[in-house]
Scaffold this motif. Sequence first.
Motif, PDB file in Angstrom:
ATOM      1  N   LYS A  47     -33.282   1.253 -20.587  1.00  0.00           N
ATOM      2  CA  LYS A  47     -32.772   0.223 -21.480  1.00  0.00           C
ATOM      3  C   LYS A  47     -31.475  -0.344 -20.911  1.00  0.00           C
ATOM      4  O   LYS A  47     -30.559   0.400 -20.557  1.00  0.00           O
ATOM      5  N   ALA A  48     -31.418  -1.658 -20.783  1.00  0.00           N
ATOM      6  CA  ALA A  48     -30.234  -2.303 -20.234  1.00  0.00           C
ATOM      7  C   ALA A  48     -29.028  -2.112 -21.150  1.00  0.00           C
ATOM      8  O   ALA A  48     -29.172  -2.065 -22.368  1.00  0.00           O
ATOM      9  N   ASP A  49     -27.845  -1.992 -20.540  1.00  0.00           N
ATOM     10  CA  ASP A  49     -26.623  -1.860 -21.336  1.00  0.00           C
ATOM     11  C   ASP A  49     -25.563  -2.879 -20.931  1.00  0.00           C
ATOM     12  O   ASP A  49     -24.424  -2.823 -21.384  1.00  0.00           O
ATOM     13  N   MET A  50     -25.931  -3.813 -20.060  1.00  0.00           N
ATOM     14  CA  MET A  50     -25.002  -4.875 -19.673  1.00  0.00           C
ATOM     15  C   MET A  50     -25.818  -6.098 -19.244  1.00  0.00           C
ATOM     16  O   MET A  50     -27.035  -6.012 -19.058  1.00  0.00           O
ATOM     17  N   ALA A  51     -25.151  -7.221 -19.108  1.00  0.00           N
ATOM     18  CA  ALA A  51     -25.848  -8.449 -18.744  1.00  0.00           C
ATOM     19  C   ALA A  51     -24.952  -9.333 -17.899  1.00  0.00           C
ATOM     20  O   ALA A  51     -23.717  -9.264 -17.976  1.00  0.00           O
ATOM     21  N   GLU A  52     -25.595 -10.148 -17.079  1.00  0.00           N
ATOM     22  CA  GLU A  52     -24.885 -11.160 -16.296  1.00  0.00           C
ATOM     23  C   GLU A  52     -25.354 -12.519 -16.793  1.00  0.00           C
ATOM     24  O   GLU A  52     -26.520 -12.865 -16.667  1.00  0.00           O
ATOM     25  N   LEU A  53     -24.440 -13.259 -17.351  1.00  0.00           N
ATOM     26  CA  LEU A  53     -24.749 -14.552 -17.958  1.00  0.00           C
ATOM     27  C   LEU A  53     -24.333 -15.676 -17.017  1.00  0.00           C
ATOM     28  O   LEU A  53     -23.202 -15.710 -16.534  1.00  0.00           O
ATOM     29  N   ASN A  54     -25.264 -16.582 -16.731  1.00  0.00           N
ATOM     30  CA  ASN A  54     -24.968 -17.730 -15.878  1.00  0.00           C
ATOM     31  C   ASN A  54     -25.132 -19.008 -16.682  1.00  0.00           C
ATOM     32  O   ASN A  54     -26.236 -19.329 -17.141  1.00  0.00           O
ATOM     33  N   ASN A 149     -28.392 -21.165 -17.749  1.00  0.00           N
ATOM     34  CA  ASN A 149     -29.384 -21.018 -16.685  1.00  0.00           C
ATOM     35  C   ASN A 149     -30.224 -19.758 -16.836  1.00  0.00           C
ATOM     36  O   ASN A 149     -31.447 -19.800 -16.800  1.00  0.00           O
ATOM     37  N   ASN A 150     -29.574 -18.626 -16.999  1.00  0.00           N
ATOM     38  CA  ASN A 150     -30.328 -17.382 -17.202  1.00  0.00           C
ATOM     39  C   ASN A 150     -29.411 -16.264 -17.666  1.00  0.00           C
ATOM     40  O   ASN A 150     -28.183 -16.355 -17.567  1.00  0.00           O
ATOM     41  N   ILE A 151     -30.049 -15.207 -18.153  1.00  0.00           N
ATOM     42  CA  ILE A 151     -29.362 -13.977 -18.541  1.00  0.00           C
ATOM     43  C   ILE A 151     -30.059 -12.846 -17.806  1.00  0.00           C
ATOM     44  O   ILE A 151     -31.264 -12.648 -17.968  1.00  0.00           O
ATOM     45  N   ALA A 152     -29.319 -12.132 -16.961  1.00  0.00           N
ATOM     46  CA  ALA A 152     -29.887 -11.022 -16.198  1.00  0.00           C
ATOM     47  C   ALA A 152     -29.404  -9.712 -16.818  1.00  0.00           C
ATOM     48  O   ALA A 152     -28.211  -9.417 -16.813  1.00  0.00           O
ATOM     49  N   PHE A 153     -30.331  -8.934 -17.370  1.00  0.00           N
ATOM     50  CA  PHE A 153     -29.976  -7.654 -17.982  1.00  0.00           C
ATOM     51  C   PHE A 153     -29.978  -6.562 -16.921  1.00  0.00           C
ATOM     52  O   PHE A 153     -30.895  -6.479 -16.100  1.00  0.00           O
ATOM     53  N   LYS A 154     -28.950  -5.707 -16.960  1.00  0.00           N
ATOM     54  CA  LYS A 154     -28.783  -4.670 -15.943  1.00  0.00           C
ATOM     55  C   LYS A 154     -28.385  -3.342 -16.587  1.00  0.00           C
ATOM     56  O   LYS A 154     -28.192  -3.262 -17.794  1.00  0.00           O
ATOM     57  N   ILE A 202     -33.016  -3.775  -6.795  1.00  0.00           N
ATOM     58  CA  ILE A 202     -33.447  -3.684  -8.186  1.00  0.00           C
ATOM     59  C   ILE A 202     -33.446  -5.075  -8.805  1.00  0.00           C
ATOM     60  O   ILE A 202     -32.450  -5.794  -8.784  1.00  0.00           O
ATOM     61  N   GLN A 203     -34.569  -5.454  -9.367  1.00  0.00           N
ATOM     62  CA  GLN A 203     -34.681  -6.761  -9.988  1.00  0.00           C
ATOM     63  C   GLN A 203     -34.292  -6.662 -11.468  1.00  0.00           C
ATOM     64  O   GLN A 203     -34.950  -5.979 -12.234  1.00  0.00           O
ATOM     65  N   PRO A 204     -33.214  -7.324 -11.853  1.00  0.00           N
ATOM     66  CA  PRO A 204     -32.827  -7.269 -13.267  1.00  0.00           C
ATOM     67  C   PRO A 204     -33.831  -8.019 -14.126  1.00  0.00           C
ATOM     68  O   PRO A 204     -34.580  -8.861 -13.650  1.00  0.00           O
ATOM     69  N   VAL A 205     -33.856  -7.695 -15.408  1.00  0.00           N
ATOM     70  CA  VAL A 205     -34.709  -8.415 -16.349  1.00  0.00           C
ATOM     71  C   VAL A 205     -34.096  -9.777 -16.599  1.00  0.00           C
ATOM     72  O   VAL A 205     -32.939  -9.893 -16.992  1.00  0.00           O
ATOM     73  N   MET A 206     -34.870 -10.816 -16.338  1.00  0.00           N
ATOM     74  CA  MET A 206     -34.359 -12.173 -16.483  1.00  0.00           C
ATOM     75  C   MET A 206     -34.837 -12.790 -17.793  1.00  0.00           C
ATOM     76  O   MET A 206     -35.997 -12.627 -18.184  1.00  0.00           O
ATOM     77  N   TYR A 207     -33.936 -13.481 -18.450  1.00  0.00           N
ATOM     78  CA  TYR A 207     -34.297 -14.212 -19.665  1.00  0.00           C
ATOM     79  C   TYR A 207     -33.767 -15.617 -19.513  1.00  0.00           C
ATOM     80  O   TYR A 207     -32.554 -15.827 -19.437  1.00  0.00           O
ATOM     81  N   GLN A 208     -34.657 -16.585 -19.412  1.00  0.00           N
ATOM     82  CA  GLN A 208     -34.243 -17.968 -19.261  1.00  0.00           C
ATOM     83  C   GLN A 208     -34.390 -18.691 -20.587  1.00  0.00           C
ATOM     84  O   GLN A 208     -35.316 -18.433 -21.348  1.00  0.00           O
ATOM     85  N   MET A 209     -33.491 -19.624 -20.813  1.00  0.00           N
ATOM     86  CA  MET A 209     -33.520 -20.305 -22.090  1.00  0.00           C
ATOM     87  C   MET A 209     -32.865 -21.670 -21.957  1.00  0.00           C
ATOM     88  O   MET A 209     -32.123 -21.946 -21.021  1.00  0.00           O
ATOM     89  N   GLU A 210     -33.131 -22.517 -22.905  1.00  0.00           N
ATOM     90  CA  GLU A 210     -32.440 -23.786 -23.027  1.00  0.00           C
ATOM     91  C   GLU A 210     -31.344 -23.624 -24.070  1.00  0.00           C
ATOM     92  O   GLU A 210     -31.368 -22.704 -24.888  1.00  0.00           O
TER      93      GLU A 210
END
Length: 239
Positions: A47-54, A149-154, A202-210
Amino acid sequence: MKKSVLAAILSASLLSATFAITTPNAQASDINFPHIETIGTSQILVKADMAELNVEVVTEAKTPSDAKAGSDKAVADFIDRLTKAGVKREQIQSANLQLYPNHIYDPQTRTNNKVGYKASRKVTVTITELDKLNDILDSALAQGINRINNIAFKSSKEAELVEEARLLAIKDAQHKAKSLAQGFGERLAGVWEIRYFDQRPIQPVMYQMEASAKANVAESYQEAQMTISDRVEVVYRLK
């Protein structure tokens, strides 16, 4: 951190291993003694506990200086809100700028007519507290950021988990070799060769959105998970 091992780490499945016995006179193999080759694998779901927001802001104006000023202001206001919300400055990257003419195509004349300029700046934020993610997104949109652009969960324990996955893969190879040898009435004499290649990053979980879809984020990020896997190939001598 809660995690579950998806692969059957201590499985004796023959599908993941190769059994090969050769004689000193064999020509088909470079290994001219009785041996077993096994492939150990592992997979951990975390389970991810941090994220990288772009995020990104794109502004349009008649002059390049006005376009840049509008983009800079949106980024500065966003950073100010982030720091007030407890995000450390070193967790924010915002040094890039793109500036280019803005054209509109005229189908009658078949020409591109310059109507002004566009300025674009991206901001990358490392979020170590996921419960703040939704508020940060709202803050970004309120300050003029008009593109998420995206949210990468790590995972903050990625290095430890990579090591754990490697050890599980080794145990998997060992167990398969012992099980195979016993099943064929043989005994292991030790490791002859280990083949190991670093896995892909390691490929983070990506969540793309508008920007208009921000209302769905709160539910999506809380259950974000990532997979860490490893693989090792081992050749064992037979007694």
